[in-house]
Design an enzyme around this catalytic site. Structure first.
Site, PDB file in Angstrom:
ATOM      1  N   GLU A 105       0.834  -1.213   0.000  1.00 14.65           N
ATOM      2  CA  GLU A 105       0.000   0.000   0.000  1.00 14.65           C
ATOM      3  C   GLU A 105       0.864   1.256   0.000  1.00 14.65           C
ATOM      4  OE1 GLU A 105      -2.359  -1.479   3.348  1.00 14.65           O
ATOM      5  OE2 GLU A 105      -4.120  -1.142   2.124  1.00 14.65           O
ATOM      6  N   GLU A 125      -3.832  -9.390   4.016  1.00 17.27           N
ATOM      7  CA  GLU A 125      -4.570  -9.038   5.234  1.00 17.27           C
ATOM      8  C   GLU A 125      -5.712  -9.995   5.542  1.00 17.27           C
ATOM      9  OE1 GLU A 125      -3.529  -6.990   2.934  1.00 17.27           O
ATOM     10  OE2 GLU A 125      -2.843  -5.099   3.792  1.00 17.27           O
TER      11      GLU A 125
HETATM   12  N1  T1G Z   1       4.231  -7.207  11.887  1.00 14.33           N
HETATM   13  C1  T1G Z   1       4.963  -7.542  12.978  1.00 14.33           C
HETATM   14  N2  T1G Z   1       5.846  -8.571  13.018  1.00 14.33           N
HETATM   15  C2  T1G Z   1       5.991  -9.286  11.882  1.00 14.33           C
HETATM   16  C3  T1G Z   1       5.260  -8.998  10.701  1.00 14.33           C
HETATM   17  C4  T1G Z   1       4.354  -7.903  10.742  1.00 14.33           C
HETATM   18  N3  T1G Z   1       3.653  -7.529   9.677  1.00 14.33           N
HETATM   19  N4  T1G Z   1       5.638  -9.899   9.761  1.00 14.33           N
HETATM   20  C5  T1G Z   1       6.552 -10.695  10.330  1.00 14.33           C
HETATM   21  N5  T1G Z   1       6.765 -10.332  11.593  1.00 14.33           N
HETATM   22  C6  T1G Z   1       7.719 -10.950  12.516  1.00 14.33           C
HETATM   23  C7  T1G Z   1       7.373 -12.382  12.828  1.00 14.33           C
HETATM   24  O1  T1G Z   1       6.443 -12.446  13.893  1.00 14.33           O
HETATM   25  C8  T1G Z   1       8.725 -12.943  13.204  1.00 14.33           C
HETATM   26  O2  T1G Z   1       8.991 -12.477  14.516  1.00 14.33           O
HETATM   27  C9  T1G Z   1       9.681 -12.196  12.277  1.00 14.33           C
HETATM   28  O3  T1G Z   1       8.980 -11.005  11.868  1.00 14.33           O
HETATM   29  C10 T1G Z   1      10.055 -13.001  11.059  1.00 14.33           C
HETATM   30  O4  T1G Z   1       8.814 -13.380  10.460  1.00 14.33           O
HETATM   31  C11 T1G Z   1      -2.679  -1.604   7.002  1.00 14.33           C
HETATM   32  C12 T1G Z   1      -3.500  -3.949   8.104  1.00 14.33           C
HETATM   33  C13 T1G Z   1       7.139 -11.317   5.654  1.00 14.33           C
HETATM   34  C14 T1G Z   1       6.669 -13.486   4.494  1.00 14.33           C
HETATM   35  O5  T1G Z   1       0.465 -10.243   6.835  1.00 14.33           O
HETATM   36  O6  T1G Z   1       3.989 -13.147   5.940  1.00 14.33           O
HETATM   37  O7  T1G Z   1      -0.367  -4.518   6.625  1.00 14.33           O
HETATM   38  O8  T1G Z   1       9.141 -14.714  15.641  1.00 14.33           O
HETATM   39  O9  T1G Z   1       9.191 -15.842  10.818  1.00 14.33           O
HETATM   40  O10 T1G Z   1       9.212 -16.846   7.373  1.00 14.33           O
HETATM   41  O11 T1G Z   1      -3.424  -2.824   5.172  1.00 14.33           O
HETATM   42  O12 T1G Z   1       6.669 -12.752   8.127  1.00 14.33           O
HETATM   43  O13 T1G Z   1      11.216 -13.572  14.822  1.00 14.33           O
HETATM   44  O14 T1G Z   1       9.940 -12.655  16.792  1.00 14.33           O
HETATM   45  O15 T1G Z   1       7.316 -14.998   9.309  1.00 14.33           O
HETATM   46  O16 T1G Z   1      10.858 -15.096   6.496  1.00 14.33           O
HETATM   47  C15 T1G Z   1       0.117  -7.573   6.413  1.00 14.33           C
HETATM   48  C16 T1G Z   1       3.089 -11.061   7.575  1.00 14.33           C
HETATM   49  C17 T1G Z   1       0.032  -7.056   7.810  1.00 14.33           C
HETATM   50  C18 T1G Z   1       2.777 -10.259   6.322  1.00 14.33           C
HETATM   51  C19 T1G Z   1       8.489 -13.308   6.185  1.00 14.33           C
HETATM   52  N6  T1G Z   1       1.364  -8.287   6.223  1.00 14.33           N
HETATM   53  N7  T1G Z   1       4.434 -11.594   7.554  1.00 14.33           N
HETATM   54  O17 T1G Z   1       8.406 -14.673   6.475  1.00 14.33           O
HETATM   55  O18 T1G Z   1       9.747 -14.734   8.629  1.00 14.33           O
HETATM   56  S1  T1G Z   1      -1.478  -6.219   8.148  1.00 14.33           S
HETATM   57  C20 T1G Z   1       1.432  -9.605   6.489  1.00 14.33           C
HETATM   58  C21 T1G Z   1       4.746 -12.656   6.748  1.00 14.33           C
HETATM   59  C22 T1G Z   1      -1.387  -4.849   7.147  1.00 14.33           C
HETATM   60  C23 T1G Z   1      -2.442  -2.835   6.184  1.00 14.33           C
HETATM   61  C24 T1G Z   1      -2.656  -4.116   6.919  1.00 14.33           C
HETATM   62  C25 T1G Z   1       6.126 -13.200   6.909  1.00 14.33           C
HETATM   63  C26 T1G Z   1       7.101 -12.798   5.789  1.00 14.33           C
HETATM   64  P1  T1G Z   1       9.883 -13.400  15.522  1.00 14.33           P
HETATM   65  P2  T1G Z   1       8.696 -14.842   9.832  1.00 14.33           P
HETATM   66  P3  T1G Z   1       9.603 -15.419   7.207  1.00 14.33           P
END
Ligand code: T1G
Length: 690
Positions: A105, A125
């Site tokens: 976004e 999301e």
């Molecule tokens: N926020 C906070 N922490 C996050 C995070 C996030 N978005 N994504 C990952 N982490 C942390 C995760 O908990 C872990 O922490 C570490 O990063 C490594 O992640 C307004 C409302 C990017 C594909 O849904 O899909 O944007 O355990 O183990 O396997 O419209 O992380 O090490 O302490 O998963 O290499 C939308 C979520 C959010 C993407 C990487 N975005 N993340 O995978 O590492 S809502 C998502 C993932 C939003 C807007 C809306 C995956 C990854 P720790 P990981 P990975």
């Protein structure tokens, strides 16, 4: 500037770099300095163009999920994007890694987007029970069209850079030095001159939208929502982009987002997001890992073949061992056919199929396992057979090789005892089909070495599995709780419920199917064989099996399946059999309501989970949720059995368990102490504190 946002100049191009490890989440400590930097660069006459890039392994992977449910700290992401989008100078996002959610976004707030050829872009999301809340539902359709945007947003699935380029989501794709090429791209824009149209003002793709086709697509997607609100809201929001002015679309998106983020379903799905990562941490990170270069699999049947594919899919060479050449060839042929099906479906390229098949080496000689670093047995589920296999492995496996059993129930300590290297023995309980199902229960036996455990946990993630470390007991976590969930099945039928009534209560709860349909799918003969081996009976299921009614595979089980169809048809013969068995037991059928069915199946499920926690078989309640969502289809919108217990009310569960315990005196209804403590304290963690 700040530790998280820095600005550098490359000629008259300003490069804004976000550096917020590990995934550059758009946390408040990023949004604030970014907002300031963009405003300053907008007003700086020496700056002719702006590039937004990220340090580390990925472009912004989303809003900071840990901030949801807490007071919003200004500026919100939407405000940052609004400042960005109002800048007249050309703005370009340099995308590498995974530009997801709020990250994409943010990039949509730029005039242009360029991507590394290996980058992925998506709005996931919906998997958190949300919808894009930073304008994605209004901007994405303006670039890729309403129908493509609908598919991306409702599925939450990312697309690759090439597809994004094709769709108009990115404007250029690069290999090599992304930043240098992006700066050059921006400089060329300056030379070419504007005006540069912000995404919000691009309406030509929307003008071509076929609303009727869109609505048909949305209706099809809604059928798969299975009670989840977010997919439906996503479709509404994207449709708004077609029918409403931009700012009204944004306002409607905001309202839909706020409604979802406060709801139980999103709380449940966000719980699962972190629960899966917590479970996958396994033992301490600082432990060394053993090197796994080649994997051996013993048994080329359904499980062994699936397990072998799971490792080959992860790029591991596999030695597949069978007892005879004929069995081996049959197993290899099945693997080839499975890959061929994937190629036919378009989910696997022909060359990838060849590459994976090239990783297999077949053998009927244990000596050929001598060079394997991990050996997984998937032989007949009988202790004596497994102990014989491990005895032979002990003789041939190289020192330090990890020896894993795929047993679903049996005592891994007893299996380890049949070797001289119990420290190298672990359980790897895959779920069928093993090349598809995500869950992998990793059974930590009493003497399993910590580094062996850490190795297989990391390996599991590496092959795309969701690992959960569990302790040794009959059925570990999942199958032990499954037994508790099904313990009352026969009683419910004998007392008046029908298979379709029970299954309907489950599907209305959000399960993909109910226990009787599931039994017919898996094969009733499996449970029948297990019961006979343990001297147990189930009057109705045994009677069905004695009639050869094993389920779908024989055309009938609890249901009838006509002409090879997989659609369950209630069968009057089964209901007559149930009535006859009830009469033999002197049970008078009565009307049984949905609440009672839930209380006698899902409450014992939660209760058994509490007992598992008390016994230390699972390290945390959220691990149990991960097992049940990834291995048994527990509805994600309810967060898993232990999270759902909080939604349902632990006090109510305890009270109803006590009622059924008084009326049946069956142990599954005896409330676990930890469940009572959960009812008092309101959290599993607090309940476990002494
Ligand atoms: N926020 C906070 N922490 C996050 C995070 C996030 N978005 N994504 C990952 N982490 C942390 C995760 O908990 C872990 O922490 C570490 O990063 C490594 O992640 C307004 C409302 C990017 C594909 O849904 O899909 O944007 O355990 O183990 O396997 O419209 O992380 O090490 O302490 O998963 O290499 C939308 C979520 C959010 C993407 C990487 N975005 N993340 O995978 O590492 S809502 C998502 C993932 C939003 C807007 C809306 C995956 C990854 P720790 P990981 P990975």
């Amino acid at each position: 500037m700040s530790d998280f946002v820095s600005v550098a100049s490359d000629g008259d191009v300003a490069v804004v770099t976000i550096d917020n490890p590990p995934v550059n989440a758009m946390s408040f400590h990023v949004r604030e300095p970014l907002h300031q930097a963009l405003a300053a660069l907008r007003d700086d006459p020496s700056v002719a163009a702006i590039v937004i890039a990220c340090a580390g392994r990925t472009f912004v992977a989303g809003a900071d999920i840990t901030e949801f449910g807490k007071p919003v700290q200004q500026p919100e992401l939407r405000a940052v994007i609004a400042v960005l989008e109002a800048i007249a100078k050309p703005t370009v996002a340099a995308i590498h890694g995974t530009a997801l959610g709020g990250g994409l976004e943010l990039a949509l707030g730029c005039h242009f987007r360029v991507a590394d050829s290996k980058a992925k872009l998506g709005l996931p999301e919906v998997k958190l029970g949300l919808l894009p809340g930073g304008g994605g539902t209004a901007r994405l359709p303006r670039l890729v069209g309403a129908e493509k945007a609908l598919g991306m947003i409702v599925s939450g699935a990312p697309i690759g850079a090439a597809e994004a380029l094709e769709a108009g989501l990115v404007d250029a794709m690069f290999d090599g030095d992304l930043l240098a090429q992006t700066v050059r791209f921006a400089s060329e824009l300056v030379v070419k001159g504007g005006p540069f149209l912000p995404v919000r003002n691009r309406n030509d793709r929307l003008g071509k939208a076929d609303l009727a086709a869109f609505d048909r697509q949305a209706a099809e997607l809604a059928k798969k929502a299975r009670g989840l609100e977010a997919p439906i809201a996503c479709a509404v929001a994207v449709r708004n982009a077609v029918t409403l002015p931009f700012d009204e679309t944004l306002a409607a998106e905001r309202e839909l987002f706020l409604n979802l983020v406060a709801g139980d379903q999103s709380r449940a799905q966000r719980h699962l997001f972190f629960a899966e990562r917590e479970a996958a941490k396994g033992p301490a990170k600082d432990l060394s890992r053993r090197k796994i270069a080649r994997v051996g699999v013993i048994g080329a049947g359904t499980m062994g073949g699936g397990i072998a594919m799971a490792f080959a899919n992860g790029g591991f060479p596999v030695t597949l061992l069978e007892t005879s050449e004929e069995a081996l060839q049959r197993g290899l042929a099945t693997i080839d056919k499975n890959y061929a099906v994937s190629v036919a479906r378009g989910s696997l390229a022909e060359d990838a199929k060849r590459e994976r098949l090239g990783l297999f080496k077949g053998s009927t000689d244990y000596a050929d396992l001598a060079d394997c670093d991990l050996i997984v047995e998937a032989v007949f589920e009988e202790m004596a057979v497994k102990q014989e296999v491990f005895g032979r492995l002990d003789a041939v496996a190289k020192p330090g090789a990890i020896l894993a059993t795929n047993t679903s129930y049996l005592d891994v300590n007893a299996i380890a005892a049949s070797t001289s290297r119990a420290q190298d023995v672990v359980g790897l309980h895959f779920f069928s089909p093993a090349n598809v199902m995500k869950l992998l229960e990793i059974v930590r036996a009493e003497r399993t070495a910590p580094d062996a455990l850490a190795t297989v946990v990391e390996l599991a993630r590496g092959i795309g599995k969701v690992p959960v470390v569990v302790g040794v007991c009959h059925g570990f976590v999942g199958n032990r709780m499954l037994a508790a969930r099904g313990a009352e099945s026969e009683a419910l039928l004998l007392e008046g419920a029908t298979p379709s009534q029970v299954d309907r209560v489950f599907t209305e709860f959000g399960w993909p199917m109910g226990p009787f349909q599931m039994g017919d799918l898996a094969g009733l003969d499996i449970g029948w064989r297990n019961r006979k081996a343990r001297g147990l009976t189930a009057v109705i299921a045994d009677a069905l099996c004695e009639q050869g009614r094993f389920g779908q595979k024989t055309g009938s089980g609890f249901y009838r399946y006509e002409n090879g169809s997989r659609t369950p048809v209630p069968d009057a013969e089964v209901e007559a059999l149930i009535r006859a068995k009830a009469a033999e037991k002197g049970t008078t059928p009565r009307a049984i309501g949905a609440d009672e069915i839930i209380e006698r199946t899902l409450y014992p499920l939660v209760n058994e989970g509490a007992k598992i926690l008390e016994e230390g078989i699972a390290a945390r309640a959220s691990d149990i949720d991960v097992v049940w969502v990834n291995g048994y289809g527990f509805p994600v919108g309810k967060g898993g059995p232990m999270f759902w217990a909080g939604l349902e009310g632990a006090g109510k569960i305890v009270e109803r368990l006590e009622y059924w315990h008084q009326h049946t005196d069956r142990p599954i209804f005896q409330p676990a102490t930890l469940l009572r403590r959960f009812a008092e304290t309101g959290s599993w963690e607090a309940a476990a504190r002494p």
